[in-house]
Design an enzyme around this catalytic site. Structure first.
Site, PDB file in Angstrom:
ATOM      1  N   ASN A   8       0.801  -1.221   0.000  1.00 29.59           N
ATOM      2  CA  ASN A   8       0.000   0.000   0.000  1.00 29.59           C
ATOM      3  C   ASN A   8       0.840   1.281   0.000  1.00 29.59           C
ATOM      4  OD1 ASN A   8       0.910  -0.349   2.572  1.00 29.59           O
ATOM      5  ND2 ASN A   8      -1.000   0.171   3.577  1.00 29.59           N
ATOM      6  N   CYS A   9       2.139   1.162  -0.273  1.00 29.42           N
ATOM      7  CA  CYS A   9       3.045   2.318  -0.321  1.00 29.42           C
ATOM      8  C   CYS A   9       3.006   2.911  -1.730  1.00 29.42           C
ATOM      9  CB  CYS A   9       4.456   1.859   0.041  1.00 29.42           C
ATOM     10  SG  CYS A   9       5.738   3.083  -0.293  1.00 29.42           S
ATOM     11  N   ASP A  10       2.718   4.202  -1.829  1.00 26.71           N
ATOM     12  CA  ASP A  10       2.628   4.860  -3.134  1.00 26.71           C
ATOM     13  C   ASP A  10       3.933   4.767  -3.923  1.00 26.71           C
ATOM     14  OD1 ASP A  10      -0.011   5.575  -2.747  1.00 26.71           O
ATOM     15  OD2 ASP A  10       0.476   7.577  -1.990  1.00 26.71           O
ATOM     16  N   ARG A  13       4.362   1.312  -5.311  1.00 27.13           N
ATOM     17  CA  ARG A  13       3.455   1.091  -6.439  1.00 27.13           C
ATOM     18  C   ARG A  13       3.967   1.759  -7.702  1.00 27.13           C
ATOM     19  NH1 ARG A  13      -2.072   1.303  -3.125  1.00 27.13           N
ATOM     20  NH2 ARG A  13      -1.513   3.475  -2.915  1.00 27.13           N
TER      21      ARG A  13
END
Length: 105
Positions: A8-10, A13
């Site tokens: 869930n880390c931008d 991603r």
């Protein structure tokens, strides 16, 4: 190519999107192998520990004073992300230098 990070880390991603052959290893669920962490600490030193993270701010002064290897094993989200392992070595973060080294021109 293995990308150690959080699903869930931008930043992770973004890196995964540009590195379609990379395999994400979620450090919260699977952790980082000790030998990889040891090599990363030798190469990046204190930069491997993200002192701007929410996890870091939640630690006591006593916990913060612990050995970086132990801290990262106990709190995997403390690691600066992503840590990318390739046949050529390790890369930390998703900055211009890392992108230049890993992305085709």
């Amino acid at each position: 190519m293995i990308l150690y990070g959080l699903k869930n880390c931008d930043t992770c991603r973004k890196a995964l999107k540009q590195l379609p052959d990379a395999r994400l290893v979620d450090v919260r669920g699977e952790g980082v192998p000790t030998e990889v962490l040891t090599e990363a600490l030798a190469q990046f030193g204190d930069k491997l520990v993200n002192t701007r993270s929410t996890t870091w701010r939640g630690l006591s002064e006593e916990e913060r004073a612990g050995a970086p290897l132990n801290l990262l094993q106990q709190h995997p989200a403390l690691m600066k992300r992503p840590l990318i392992q390739t046949v050529d070595g390790l890369f930390l973060g998703w900055d211009k230098a890392t992108q230049a080294a890993l992305l085709p021109v």
